[in-house]
Motif scaffolding. Sequence first.
Motif, PDB file in Angstrom:
ATOM      1  N   THR A 291      18.108   4.057   1.026  1.00 36.48           N
ATOM      2  CA  THR A 291      18.795   4.514  -0.175  1.00 36.48           C
ATOM      3  C   THR A 291      17.816   4.521  -1.356  1.00 36.48           C
ATOM      4  O   THR A 291      17.810   5.430  -2.177  1.00 36.48           O
ATOM      5  CB  THR A 291      19.969   3.567  -0.515  1.00 36.48           C
ATOM      6  N   CYS A 292      16.992   3.475  -1.433  1.00 38.27           N
ATOM      7  CA  CYS A 292      16.021   3.388  -2.530  1.00 38.27           C
ATOM      8  C   CYS A 292      14.601   3.678  -2.058  1.00 38.27           C
ATOM      9  O   CYS A 292      13.775   4.144  -2.831  1.00 38.27           O
ATOM     10  CB  CYS A 292      16.046   1.994  -3.162  1.00 38.27           C
ATOM     11  N   HIS A 293      14.305   3.333  -0.806  1.00 38.96           N
ATOM     12  CA  HIS A 293      12.952   3.526  -0.265  1.00 38.96           C
ATOM     13  C   HIS A 293      13.025   4.593   0.823  1.00 38.96           C
ATOM     14  O   HIS A 293      13.059   4.265   2.018  1.00 38.96           O
ATOM     15  CB  HIS A 293      12.422   2.208   0.307  1.00 38.96           C
ATOM     16  N   PRO A 294      13.024   5.864   0.405  1.00 36.45           N
ATOM     17  CA  PRO A 294      13.349   6.942   1.352  1.00 36.45           C
ATOM     18  C   PRO A 294      12.436   7.015   2.571  1.00 36.45           C
ATOM     19  O   PRO A 294      12.881   7.451   3.634  1.00 36.45           O
ATOM     20  CB  PRO A 294      13.235   8.215   0.513  1.00 36.45           C
ATOM     21  N   SER A 295      11.180   6.583   2.439  1.00 32.74           N
ATOM     22  CA  SER A 295      10.338   6.673   3.637  1.00 32.74           C
ATOM     23  C   SER A 295      10.127   5.310   4.282  1.00 32.74           C
ATOM     24  O   SER A 295       9.080   5.053   4.867  1.00 32.74           O
ATOM     25  CB  SER A 295       9.024   7.370   3.329  1.00 32.74           C
ATOM     26  N   ALA A 296      11.122   4.445   4.155  1.00 33.62           N
ATOM     27  CA  ALA A 296      11.042   3.136   4.802  1.00 33.62           C
ATOM     28  C   ALA A 296      10.960   3.298   6.318  1.00 33.62           C
ATOM     29  O   ALA A 296      11.557   4.199   6.887  1.00 33.62           O
ATOM     30  CB  ALA A 296      12.266   2.298   4.439  1.00 33.62           C
ATOM     31  N   THR A 297      10.179   2.401   6.926  1.00 34.23           N
ATOM     32  CA  THR A 297       9.997   2.430   8.384  1.00 34.23           C
ATOM     33  C   THR A 297      10.653   1.192   8.979  1.00 34.23           C
ATOM     34  O   THR A 297      11.011   0.272   8.249  1.00 34.23           O
ATOM     35  CB  THR A 297       8.494   2.393   8.714  1.00 34.23           C
ATOM     36  N   ASN A 299       9.200  -1.161  10.379  1.00 34.18           N
ATOM     37  CA  ASN A 299       8.377  -2.284   9.913  1.00 34.18           C
ATOM     38  C   ASN A 299       8.823  -2.729   8.520  1.00 34.18           C
ATOM     39  O   ASN A 299       8.935  -3.910   8.234  1.00 34.18           O
ATOM     40  CB  ASN A 299       6.912  -1.853   9.802  1.00 34.18           C
ATOM     41  N   PHE A 300       9.026  -1.732   7.678  1.00 36.00           N
ATOM     42  CA  PHE A 300       9.376  -1.980   6.274  1.00 36.00           C
ATOM     43  C   PHE A 300      10.618  -2.856   6.168  1.00 36.00           C
ATOM     44  O   PHE A 300      10.663  -3.792   5.376  1.00 36.00           O
ATOM     45  CB  PHE A 300       9.605  -0.643   5.573  1.00 36.00           C
ATOM     46  N   VAL A 301      11.619  -2.564   6.993  1.00 30.40           N
ATOM     47  CA  VAL A 301      12.877  -3.306   6.867  1.00 30.40           C
ATOM     48  C   VAL A 301      12.808  -4.676   7.528  1.00 30.40           C
ATOM     49  O   VAL A 301      13.776  -5.422   7.486  1.00 30.40           O
ATOM     50  CB  VAL A 301      14.085  -2.505   7.399  1.00 30.40           C
ATOM     51  N   GLN A 302      11.674  -5.025   8.110  1.00 29.11           N
ATOM     52  CA  GLN A 302      11.505  -6.392   8.599  1.00 29.11           C
ATOM     53  C   GLN A 302      11.151  -7.326   7.450  1.00 29.11           C
ATOM     54  O   GLN A 302      11.115  -8.542   7.613  1.00 29.11           O
ATOM     55  CB  GLN A 302      10.416  -6.467   9.685  1.00 29.11           C
ATOM     56  N   PHE A 303      10.873  -6.744   6.264  1.00 27.53           N
ATOM     57  CA  PHE A 303      10.672  -7.563   5.061  1.00 27.53           C
ATOM     58  C   PHE A 303      11.911  -8.411   4.863  1.00 27.53           C
ATOM     59  O   PHE A 303      13.033  -7.935   5.064  1.00 27.53           O
ATOM     60  CB  PHE A 303      10.447  -6.647   3.853  1.00 27.53           C
ATOM     61  N   GLN A 304      11.715  -9.662   4.520  1.00 28.33           N
ATOM     62  CA  GLN A 304      12.864 -10.564   4.333  1.00 28.33           C
ATOM     63  C   GLN A 304      13.187 -10.669   2.845  1.00 28.33           C
ATOM     64  O   GLN A 304      12.486 -11.338   2.094  1.00 28.33           O
ATOM     65  CB  GLN A 304      12.511 -11.939   4.925  1.00 28.33           C
TER      66      GLN A 304
ATOM     67  N   LEU B 148      -1.552  -3.691  -4.240  1.00 30.37           N
ATOM     68  CA  LEU B 148      -1.449  -2.333  -3.673  1.00 30.37           C
ATOM     69  C   LEU B 148      -0.342  -2.286  -2.617  1.00 30.37           C
ATOM     70  O   LEU B 148       0.397  -1.307  -2.518  1.00 30.37           O
ATOM     71  CB  LEU B 148      -2.791  -1.912  -3.068  1.00 30.37           C
ATOM     72  N   MET B 149      -0.234  -3.360  -1.844  1.00 31.36           N
ATOM     73  CA  MET B 149       0.837  -3.412  -0.833  1.00 31.36           C
ATOM     74  C   MET B 149       2.212  -3.316  -1.480  1.00 31.36           C
ATOM     75  O   MET B 149       3.116  -2.654  -0.972  1.00 31.36           O
ATOM     76  CB  MET B 149       0.761  -4.724  -0.041  1.00 31.36           C
ATOM     77  N   LEU B 150       2.353  -4.007  -2.628  1.00 32.27           N
ATOM     78  CA  LEU B 150       3.652  -3.997  -3.295  1.00 32.27           C
ATOM     79  C   LEU B 150       3.885  -2.694  -4.046  1.00 32.27           C
ATOM     80  O   LEU B 150       5.015  -2.290  -4.295  1.00 32.27           O
ATOM     81  CB  LEU B 150       3.746  -5.184  -4.261  1.00 32.27           C
ATOM     82  N   TRP B 151       2.774  -2.034  -4.421  1.00 29.84           N
ATOM     83  CA  TRP B 151       2.876  -0.760  -5.126  1.00 29.84           C
ATOM     84  C   TRP B 151       3.276   0.359  -4.149  1.00 29.84           C
ATOM     85  O   TRP B 151       4.092   1.212  -4.446  1.00 29.84           O
ATOM     86  CB  TRP B 151       1.528  -0.466  -5.795  1.00 29.84           C
ATOM     87  N   PHE B 152       2.665   0.303  -2.961  1.00 30.61           N
ATOM     88  CA  PHE B 152       2.930   1.351  -1.955  1.00 30.61           C
ATOM     89  C   PHE B 152       3.468   0.744  -0.663  1.00 30.61           C
ATOM     90  O   PHE B 152       2.848   0.883   0.401  1.00 30.61           O
ATOM     91  CB  PHE B 152       1.648   2.135  -1.670  1.00 30.61           C
ATOM     92  N   PRO B 153       4.600   0.066  -0.732  1.00 29.93           N
ATOM     93  CA  PRO B 153       5.069  -0.654   0.458  1.00 29.93           C
ATOM     94  C   PRO B 153       5.377   0.270   1.625  1.00 29.93           C
ATOM     95  O   PRO B 153       5.159  -0.078   2.783  1.00 29.93           O
ATOM     96  CB  PRO B 153       6.333  -1.373  -0.035  1.00 29.93           C
ATOM     97  N   GLU B 154       5.876   1.456   1.298  1.00 32.85           N
ATOM     98  CA  GLU B 154       6.276   2.353   2.386  1.00 32.85           C
ATOM     99  C   GLU B 154       5.054   2.810   3.188  1.00 32.85           C
ATOM    100  O   GLU B 154       5.104   2.934   4.407  1.00 32.85           O
ATOM    101  CB  GLU B 154       7.041   3.546   1.816  1.00 32.85           C
ATOM    102  N   TRP B 163       6.882  -9.155   7.382  1.00 40.12           N
ATOM    103  CA  TRP B 163       6.604 -10.451   6.749  1.00 40.12           C
ATOM    104  C   TRP B 163       5.360 -10.381   5.884  1.00 40.12           C
ATOM    105  O   TRP B 163       5.181 -11.192   4.967  1.00 40.12           O
ATOM    106  CB  TRP B 163       6.502 -11.576   7.779  1.00 40.12           C
ATOM    107  N   ALA B 164       4.478  -9.416   6.162  1.00 38.34           N
ATOM    108  CA  ALA B 164       3.255  -9.296   5.361  1.00 38.34           C
ATOM    109  C   ALA B 164       3.603  -9.049   3.890  1.00 38.34           C
ATOM    110  O   ALA B 164       2.875  -9.462   2.979  1.00 38.34           O
ATOM    111  CB  ALA B 164       2.383  -8.166   5.892  1.00 38.34           C
ATOM    112  N   PHE B 165       4.742  -8.402   3.638  1.00 36.43           N
ATOM    113  CA  PHE B 165       5.138  -8.117   2.257  1.00 36.43           C
ATOM    114  C   PHE B 165       5.711  -9.366   1.591  1.00 36.43           C
ATOM    115  O   PHE B 165       5.569  -9.549   0.385  1.00 36.43           O
ATOM    116  CB  PHE B 165       6.123  -6.951   2.217  1.00 36.43           C
TER     117      PHE B 165
END
Lengths: 359, 272
Positions: A291-297, A299-304, B148-154, B163-165
């Motif tokens: 919804t906010c991160h349109p190109s989320a993968t 991997n991306f959604v494994q962020f806690q 940079l990771m937080l700027w371009f997380p996607e 978890w790296a983020f």
Amino acid sequence: MVRADGRPVVVRPDAFAASIHGGLSCIDCHADLATVSDFPHPERLAPVSCASCHDEPAAGLMRSVHGTVSAAAGGALQCAACHGPPHQIKPSSDFESPTHKLQIAETCAECHSGLTGPGARRGPAVAGMFADSIHAMALERTTVAPACTDCHHSHDILRKTDAKSPVHPPNIPAACGTCHGEQRRLFGDSVHAERLAAGSPGAPQCASCHTAHRMAATASDEWQLAAVEQCGTCHREALATYRDSVHGQVTALGFTPVAKCADCHESHQVYRVTDARSSVSPQNLLTTCRTCHPSATPNFVQFQPHANKEDRDRLPALYYAALFMDGLLLSVFVFFAAHTLLWFARERIGPSDEGAHHG
Amino acid sequence: MADRRYVRRFGRSERLQHLVLLVTFLGLAATGLPLLFSDAAWARPMAQLLGGFGVTGTLHRIFAASLIAVSLVHVSWIALRVLRGERGVLWGPTSLVPQPRDLVELYRHVRWFLWRGPKPAFDRYTYWEKFDYLAVFWGMVIIGGSGLMLWFPEFFARFLPGWAFNVALLVHGEEALLAVGFIVTIHFFNSHMRPRKFPMDMVMFTGVVPEEEYARERPLEYARLKSKAALEALLAPPPDPRFERRARLGGGVAIAVGLMLFVLIVVASLTR
């Protein structure tokens, strides 16, 4: 001519004729007057019982909190307290009536505004809150919007602790759902509704987040930020870890264009994470983040987003990174604090022996 | 005083790099701290003062890009000097690379602190100056990388696990705290505010240092320059007083801003 308490000495025929009771004769209400043959009649007539015609409303009033108000709080309310002077009562459909929908809030405010005066009746001071609410604002545009009586009823008003009251917490979704049907449907089988139905104390209903009287527009920043804190009154750890994330830090600064609780968890359709219907269930998480991160993968959604750096089992990498950073900061600052203080003392109090080695 | 001789220690490029570093560093700190201490009483007003959510974030990224740019320029500049065959860049008495000598000098310096020996003779760069310098590299890799990771997380999530983020977010803030805390206390003291330098050492702004001060503070470098007859080439006129006044004002503002940020950090930490 009026009496000391302000009541007119005589009934004004024109006002009475214009009232809803204008077609009645005096003795229809003043039964004792029918037996008087010697006029002028006595100064005081027996109290009129409205219940002789209006038995149902009167019975409701008797059962209501207004019918049982303690003498200390001003004593039980009579019909005239809300309906106005007995000889001038207008139907509720009349704009002039104190019980017309557009007048109700003002009528209730006579006791519920928190103002005190000699002999004033006092109820919970909620009128001011209601006056600023979106319901009150909507009332200026449409009479579909609710006034006090739409939620509390008119005669049989019960305390919210009374299980029969429409504003008793478990009954609130039904009360609000009268107008907000879709929201009620969505809330209907959420985990919150489940807890509410199970009688769990503190389980949230509409007013927990939206408040009962203040009722701000959900689009306002103020309300959205307050809602986050509201979720945190039960979900303490979730709020604490949210505040450690960028989302939570930005909202803590008073800005709203980042994820707040309901942006990820939904507002009415809140389900357990293990429930496939949940917006944050493994099946739906990617869609929700996108919804906010349109190109989320994936991997991306494994962020806690609710990471706790002290929870070694859940996020070992974060736990050890935090440990390392703590150690790094501590060692650098301790070493250089000692180094700096010693240096300061030496330069400050010691005679300089600089140059001694190349003399 | 008019015929007081000055020695050139830093060139125009080094001073300019330091200036960009200084401005972007304080800018990054000022725009980042409200987020890191979002629960502090001063955080909201400060974020509003800096322009609110969008503007503060944009400023932070502009400062970040400028700092990354100047860091890349610096690394290229070093690489170019090495490739051109300049000696003493990566090793030796004129290098900023830590060497066994630095441990000895640290040991002797501490002994001097404790009145147990003479002050050690320093060369072109002291051990604490090397620490300051290398800390910037460490900080650039850690804060710059996580930033940079937080700027371009996607983009980074294409190959990095989630978890790296979490780690990046934590490390970005903690390392920033270390950097700001270190610069505004240790670096400010060592280089500017200790009794012999108070209130500030102008050499990084004017590029020149009085000859007798150079001889006293860096006797080894001074002796070597003299013996190689290289000193003459480095002699410079005194700095233009007008320029020096302006530099002093600018440096003073930077120190004041840095100390103010430090006070905010302390207040936030104590009231947390």
